[in-house]
Design a protein around this motif. Structure first.
Motif, PDB file in Angstrom:
ATOM      1  N   PRO A   1       9.929  17.925  -4.026  1.00  0.00           N
ATOM      2  CA  PRO A   1      10.531  16.955  -5.058  1.00  0.00           C
ATOM      3  C   PRO A   1      11.494  19.047  -6.003  1.00  0.00           C
ATOM      4  O   PRO A   1      11.151  19.767  -5.789  1.00  0.00           O
ATOM      5  CB  PRO A   1       9.752  16.519  -6.011  1.00  0.00           C
ATOM      6  CG  PRO A   1       8.611  16.661  -4.461  1.00  0.00           C
ATOM      7  CD  PRO A   1       8.573  17.564  -3.792  1.00  0.00           C
ATOM      8  N   VAL A   2      12.242  18.002  -6.185  1.00  0.00           N
ATOM      9  CA  VAL A   2      13.400  18.970  -7.157  1.00  0.00           C
ATOM     10  C   VAL A   2      13.733  18.444  -8.773  1.00  0.00           C
ATOM     11  O   VAL A   2      14.212  17.586  -9.045  1.00  0.00           O
ATOM     12  CB  VAL A   2      14.783  19.307  -6.546  1.00  0.00           C
ATOM     13  CG1 VAL A   2      15.470  20.142  -7.239  1.00  0.00           C
ATOM     14  CG2 VAL A   2      14.724  20.175  -5.239  1.00  0.00           C
ATOM     15  N   PRO A   3      12.930  18.254  -9.450  1.00  0.00           N
ATOM     16  CA  PRO A   3      12.953  17.812 -10.874  1.00  0.00           C
ATOM     17  C   PRO A   3      14.302  18.628 -11.669  1.00  0.00           C
ATOM     18  O   PRO A   3      14.804  19.662 -11.470  1.00  0.00           O
ATOM     19  CB  PRO A   3      11.772  18.766 -11.348  1.00  0.00           C
ATOM     20  CG  PRO A   3      11.033  19.734 -10.964  1.00  0.00           C
ATOM     21  CD  PRO A   3      11.194  19.865  -9.732  1.00  0.00           C
ATOM     22  N   LEU A   4      14.524  17.487 -12.267  1.00  0.00           N
ATOM     23  CA  LEU A   4      16.026  17.768 -13.504  1.00  0.00           C
ATOM     24  C   LEU A   4      15.397  17.387 -15.044  1.00  0.00           C
ATOM     25  O   LEU A   4      15.051  15.683 -14.684  1.00  0.00           O
ATOM     26  CB  LEU A   4      17.252  16.828 -12.678  1.00  0.00           C
ATOM     27  CG  LEU A   4      17.867  17.491 -11.024  1.00  0.00           C
ATOM     28  CD1 LEU A   4      18.691  16.173 -10.803  1.00  0.00           C
ATOM     29  CD2 LEU A   4      17.917  18.093 -10.848  1.00  0.00           C
ATOM     30  N   TYR A   5      15.466  18.055 -15.680  1.00  0.00           N
ATOM     31  CA  TYR A   5      15.188  17.806 -16.861  1.00  0.00           C
ATOM     32  C   TYR A   5      16.587  16.200 -17.059  1.00  0.00           C
ATOM     33  O   TYR A   5      17.842  16.713 -17.169  1.00  0.00           O
ATOM     34  CB  TYR A   5      16.364  18.739 -17.939  1.00  0.00           C
ATOM     35  CG  TYR A   5      15.054  19.990 -18.281  1.00  0.00           C
ATOM     36  CD1 TYR A   5      14.196  19.112 -18.911  1.00  0.00           C
ATOM     37  CD2 TYR A   5      14.710  21.211 -17.265  1.00  0.00           C
ATOM     38  CE1 TYR A   5      13.047  20.147 -19.569  1.00  0.00           C
ATOM     39  CE2 TYR A   5      13.886  21.971 -17.495  1.00  0.00           C
ATOM     40  CZ  TYR A   5      13.144  21.605 -18.230  1.00  0.00           C
ATOM     41  OH  TYR A   5      12.303  22.449 -18.905  1.00  0.00           O
ATOM     42  N   PRO A   6      16.092  15.248 -17.954  1.00  0.00           N
ATOM     43  CA  PRO A   6      16.935  14.329 -18.633  1.00  0.00           C
ATOM     44  C   PRO A   6      18.094  14.199 -19.134  1.00  0.00           C
ATOM     45  O   PRO A   6      19.215  13.753 -18.629  1.00  0.00           O
ATOM     46  CB  PRO A   6      15.445  13.057 -18.838  1.00  0.00           C
ATOM     47  CG  PRO A   6      14.574  14.151 -18.941  1.00  0.00           C
ATOM     48  CD  PRO A   6      14.533  15.152 -18.298  1.00  0.00           C
ATOM     49  N   THR A   7      18.100  15.680 -19.629  1.00  0.00           N
ATOM     50  CA  THR A   7      18.836  15.874 -20.595  1.00  0.00           C
ATOM     51  C   THR A   7      19.820  16.818 -20.436  1.00  0.00           C
ATOM     52  O   THR A   7      21.036  16.830 -20.981  1.00  0.00           O
ATOM     53  CB  THR A   7      18.138  16.382 -21.990  1.00  0.00           C
ATOM     54  OG1 THR A   7      17.954  17.528 -21.658  1.00  0.00           O
ATOM     55  CG2 THR A   7      17.228  15.988 -22.491  1.00  0.00           C
ATOM     56  N   SER A   8      20.039  16.971 -18.963  1.00  0.00           N
ATOM     57  CA  SER A   8      20.675  18.112 -17.925  1.00  0.00           C
ATOM     58  C   SER A   8      22.120  17.103 -18.006  1.00  0.00           C
ATOM     59  O   SER A   8      22.388  15.923 -18.059  1.00  0.00           O
ATOM     60  CB  SER A   8      20.520  18.477 -17.138  1.00  0.00           C
ATOM     61  OG  SER A   8      19.169  19.534 -16.405  1.00  0.00           O
ATOM     62  N   SER A   9      23.322  18.056 -18.146  1.00  0.00           N
ATOM     63  CA  SER A   9      24.263  17.774 -18.221  1.00  0.00           C
ATOM     64  C   SER A   9      25.188  17.613 -17.022  1.00  0.00           C
ATOM     65  O   SER A   9      24.634  18.301 -15.745  1.00  0.00           O
ATOM     66  CB  SER A   9      25.507  19.372 -19.014  1.00  0.00           C
ATOM     67  OG  SER A   9      25.719  20.248 -17.778  1.00  0.00           O
ATOM     68  N   ALA A  10      26.503  16.658 -16.544  1.00  0.00           N
ATOM     69  CA  ALA A  10      26.786  16.930 -14.909  1.00  0.00           C
ATOM     70  C   ALA A  10      26.874  17.371 -14.374  1.00  0.00           C
ATOM     71  O   ALA A  10      26.902  18.228 -13.615  1.00  0.00           O
ATOM     72  CB  ALA A  10      28.562  16.454 -15.397  1.00  0.00           C
ATOM     73  N   GLU A  11      27.465  18.891 -15.342  1.00  0.00           N
ATOM     74  CA  GLU A  11      27.623  20.578 -14.354  1.00  0.00           C
ATOM     75  C   GLU A  11      25.992  21.322 -13.684  1.00  0.00           C
ATOM     76  O   GLU A  11      26.536  21.430 -13.160  1.00  0.00           O
ATOM     77  CB  GLU A  11      28.534  21.373 -15.062  1.00  0.00           C
ATOM     78  CG  GLU A  11      30.431  21.548 -15.268  1.00  0.00           C
ATOM     79  CD  GLU A  11      30.422  20.995 -13.853  1.00  0.00           C
ATOM     80  OE1 GLU A  11      30.335  22.004 -12.911  1.00  0.00           O
ATOM     81  OE2 GLU A  11      30.930  20.711 -13.240  1.00  0.00           O
ATOM     82  N   GLN A  12      25.654  21.114 -15.064  1.00  0.00           N
ATOM     83  CA  GLN A  12      24.022  21.403 -14.665  1.00  0.00           C
ATOM     84  C   GLN A  12      23.426  20.843 -13.609  1.00  0.00           C
ATOM     85  O   GLN A  12      22.598  21.407 -13.031  1.00  0.00           O
ATOM     86  CB  GLN A  12      22.628  21.461 -15.877  1.00  0.00           C
ATOM     87  CG  GLN A  12      23.557  22.432 -17.353  1.00  0.00           C
ATOM     88  CD  GLN A  12      22.242  22.079 -18.128  1.00  0.00           C
ATOM     89  OE1 GLN A  12      22.570  21.193 -19.027  1.00  0.00           O
ATOM     90  NE2 GLN A  12      22.390  23.002 -19.038  1.00  0.00           N
ATOM     91  N   VAL A  13      24.080  19.252 -13.058  1.00  0.00           N
ATOM     92  CA  VAL A  13      22.989  18.893 -12.683  1.00  0.00           C
ATOM     93  C   VAL A  13      24.034  19.313 -11.392  1.00  0.00           C
ATOM     94  O   VAL A  13      22.960  19.401 -10.347  1.00  0.00           O
ATOM     95  CB  VAL A  13      22.782  17.022 -12.723  1.00  0.00           C
ATOM     96  CG1 VAL A  13      22.801  16.322 -11.134  1.00  0.00           C
ATOM     97  CG2 VAL A  13      22.307  16.476 -13.828  1.00  0.00           C
ATOM     98  N   PHE A  14      24.694  18.936 -10.829  1.00  0.00           N
ATOM     99  CA  PHE A  14      25.572  18.974 -10.427  1.00  0.00           C
ATOM    100  C   PHE A  14      24.918  20.100  -9.249  1.00  0.00           C
ATOM    101  O   PHE A  14      24.833  20.809  -8.177  1.00  0.00           O
ATOM    102  CB  PHE A  14      27.399  19.614 -10.317  1.00  0.00           C
ATOM    103  CG  PHE A  14      27.888  20.701  -9.222  1.00  0.00           C
ATOM    104  CD1 PHE A  14      28.520  20.003  -8.413  1.00  0.00           C
ATOM    105  CD2 PHE A  14      27.908  21.897  -9.373  1.00  0.00           C
ATOM    106  CE1 PHE A  14      29.190  20.752  -6.900  1.00  0.00           C
ATOM    107  CE2 PHE A  14      28.881  22.419  -8.754  1.00  0.00           C
ATOM    108  CZ  PHE A  14      28.878  21.865  -6.703  1.00  0.00           C
ATOM    109  N   TRP A  15      24.979  21.382 -10.297  1.00  0.00           N
ATOM    110  CA  TRP A  15      24.298  23.437  -9.799  1.00  0.00           C
ATOM    111  C   TRP A  15      22.944  23.004  -8.670  1.00  0.00           C
ATOM    112  O   TRP A  15      23.109  23.316  -8.221  1.00  0.00           O
ATOM    113  CB  TRP A  15      24.454  24.325 -10.585  1.00  0.00           C
ATOM    114  CG  TRP A  15      23.809  25.279 -10.481  1.00  0.00           C
ATOM    115  CD1 TRP A  15      22.236  25.774 -10.947  1.00  0.00           C
ATOM    116  CD2 TRP A  15      24.243  26.115  -9.197  1.00  0.00           C
ATOM    117  NE1 TRP A  15      21.757  26.944 -10.020  1.00  0.00           N
ATOM    118  CE2 TRP A  15      23.448  27.204  -9.232  1.00  0.00           C
ATOM    119  CE3 TRP A  15      25.843  26.232  -8.122  1.00  0.00           C
ATOM    120  CZ2 TRP A  15      23.248  28.338  -8.821  1.00  0.00           C
ATOM    121  CZ3 TRP A  15      25.419  27.273  -7.639  1.00  0.00           C
ATOM    122  CH2 TRP A  15      24.122  28.388  -7.861  1.00  0.00           C
TER     123      TRP A  15
END
Length: 608
Positions: free
Chosen positions: A98-112
């Motif tokens: 699993p790779v957790p992503l903060y639910p508030t992350s921006s599109a560019e942060q998510v992309f990276w």
């Protein structure tokens, strides 16, 4: 003292991975309550160890049926909820990461993060998250599957995997080794791009098992009762993730709460009634501030403040007794403490469900005075210290001898070393494997198994660690004075009207500060003084409010020499926020971004 070690109480198994605990728990105690979740009516519903195993198995089969393979990385973008824990253990059961992503992350942060980790599938909580990923999906060639929690993908996956035999999952699970990566957690990063910390199954097991072995006694509100905790920390953060793993491995009943606002969290604490909690200082500050505001509104702030003073003096006397430097509270103080326990402390504890007698705090520094209050009020808070790179805690205060204002001793199996420049180095089984796809950054922090944390600290004569700042955050004035801003900022923030404080002064003639306000506290302050509500831009110029904030600054200045003290400050009309790129997801200040965003205000502080 330059180095201190504590021997391990548990060692990571030589075989297996994190999912094994789910199956072992169900085998040895199938009817024991493992987790709690809310039903459609909002009532807490117990989930037994056997039931959780069956749900993990069914979901694991569904993941295999839809193409998730051993070694695949799967993103999870959600708030803290039961399904996150279910997916984590199902993914671990098939050898996925699993790779957790903060639910508030921006599109560019998510992309990276998705691109850097080559995620092949992703779970999101709702449509907004799906749209965020959808906006960058054209640049994510590895991403094949997307599930959305509010569309019940669990049922869909369970149905898809019905034809797969249990043995297929077991073969995957048994192929997992302790040194295999369990997850990639991206640092929130106060500067630059987030880096993916590769944390193994053995890292989690060394961390969680030693914490459970050392602190199991504090998981209970009284000896012999059921241990339970309500997890409201973000599971995208390593602290929340460690709590989840430790609860399953330590057989602690685990509930989830996705909303950190007081209006959502406090009712769930009161209905779930945890025996202990794990939180960041912000939570304890909020509960204390709310209790004081209520006392003031009821015309009882005088007795409340007296109760606070008694609690702190009582806790300090008990601390001296624990370390053999005093005889404990005198008879008069004990009588006062007993009286205020009925009138004040019991009501403060009731806000957290009534059963909590112990708590663990991390993520940022807790002021000593706050820790002493809670101890005197009947809730011992064990402050600790760690990083994503150390799989959460590297140190924590021990139950028998808590030294408030420090982050405690190394947890079992850990060594803490203070380098010549006062940087804290950590060695132990919980130290991560390195940064994903970034050997240069890995080499900069890992040295023959030692983690160079970037934090500055000192060990006292008993081995207790105190964090005094970060290497990258040290300010040097134009006069050559070196200053650690964090202690000053934390003391200013201790004032109930203050939300945030950033101390400035790098390459400048003196130290200054920007201060933001706690809106709820300010509203209460205005009401109690019969003042009208004002627009924020007018409110920050209120002379009485400025006097209050000046008191906080003066209190902070008592910690340092005159040359290091805050000479001037400015109150801002709005708080620093993650949405505006001024805070990390773990609420740390992005100093350079704040100075840029408030360039005019900073310049005004240095006009002569």
């Amino acid at each position: 003292m330059r180095e201190y070690s504590v021997p391990p109480l548990a060692t990571a198994p030589r075989v297996g991975g994190l999912a094994d605990a789910v199956f072992e728990n169900a085998e040895s105690g199938p009817d024991q309550v493992a987790l709690c979740r809310k039903d459609d009516a909002g009532r807490w519903e117990d989930v037994s160890a056997a039931q959780f195993r069956d749900e993990v198995m069914a979901l694991a089969k569904g993941l295999l049926a839809q193409g998730v393979r051993f070694g695949d990385r799967v993103g999870i973008m959600s708030r803290t909820r039961y399904e996150w824990t279910l997916f984590d253990f199902a993914l671990w059961a098939v050898g996925a990461q699993p790779v957790p992503l903060y639910p508030t992350s921006s599109a560019e942060q998510v992309f990276w993060m998705l691109h850097d980790s080559a995620v092949s599938s992703c779970l999101v909580e709702h449509e907004d998250h799906a749209m965020t990923i959808g906006s960058v999906i054209g640049r994510l060639p590895h991403l094949r599957l997307l599930w959305q929690l509010d569309e019940d993908p669990v049922a869909e996956l369970v149905e898809a995997g019905r034809h797969i035999e249990d043995d297929v999952v077991h073969r995957h699970r048994m192929a997992v080794t302790p040194d295999a990566p369990a997850t990639v957690i991206y640092t929130s990063g106060t500067t630059g791009r987030p880096k993916g910390c590769v944390i193994s199954h053995a890292n989690f097991m060394a961390e969680a098992d030693n914490v459970v072995a050392r602190y199991e006694q504090v998981f209970h509100s009284k000896p012999g009762d059921e241990a339970s905790t309500l997890l409201f920390l973000p599971l995208a953060h390593v602290f929340g993730r460690m709590v989840q793993v430790a609860a399953i491995r330590g057989r602690v009943k685990l509930g989830h709460q996705p909303n950190l606002s007081a209006t959502a969290l406090l009712p769930d604490l009161q209905s779930f009634k945890p025996s202990f909690i794990l939180a960041v200082p912000y939570i304890f500050e909020k509960v204390f501030a709310a209790a004081r505001r209520k006392a003031e509104a009821d015309g009882k702030v005088g007795p409340f403040d007296k109760a606070v003073d008694v609690a702190r003096r009582y806790a300090e006397a008990m601390e001296h007794k624990a370390f053999g430097t005093g005889s404990g509270p005198g008879a008069g103080l004990r009588m006062q403490h007993q009286l205020f326990d009925k009138l004040v402390y019991s009501k403060v504890r009731a806000a957290m469900g009534g059963r909590v007698r112990h708590a663990m705090s991390g993520g940022s520094a807790m002021e000593r005075r706050l820790g002493l209050f809670w101890e005197g009020a009947g809730v011992t808070i064990y402050e600790g210290y760690g990083l994503t790179e150390s799989t959460a805690a590297a140190t924590a205060n021990p139950p028998e001898q808590t030294r408030f204002g420090t982050v405690g001793l190394p947890i079992p199996g850990t060594t803490v070393h203070i380098a010549d420049d006062n940087e804290v180095w950590v060695h132990g089984g919980q130290v991560f494997q390195g940064y994903l796809n970034d050997p240069k950054a890995t080499d900069a922090v890992l040295h023959d198994g030692w983690l160079a944390t970037g934090d500055l600290g000192q060990l006292d004569e008993d081995g207790y660690l105190t964090i005094i700042g970060r290497k990258k955050e040290i300010l040097v004035t134009s006069g050559g004075k070196t200053i650690s801003p964090v202690p000053l900022e934390e003391r200013v923030r201790a004032h109930p009207l203050v939300a945030q404080c950033i101390v400035l002064g790098n390459d400048r003639p003196y130290v200054a500060a920007l201060v933001t306000l706690d809106a709820e506290a300010v509203t209460h302050w205005l009401q109690m003084r019969g003042k009208p509500s004002l627009p924020a831009t007018d409110l920050v110029r209120d002379p009485d409010l400025e006097t209050e904030i000046r008191r906080a600054v003066v209190a902070a200045n008592t910690l340092v020499s005159q040359a290091e003290s805050i000479r001037t400050f400015r109150i801002l009309a709005s708080q620093f926020s993650e949405e505006h790129g001024l805070l990390t997801p773990s609420l740390k200040l992005k100093r350079k971004a704040i100075e840029t965003a408030y360039e005019a205000e900073v310049a005004a502080l240095y006009e002569r």
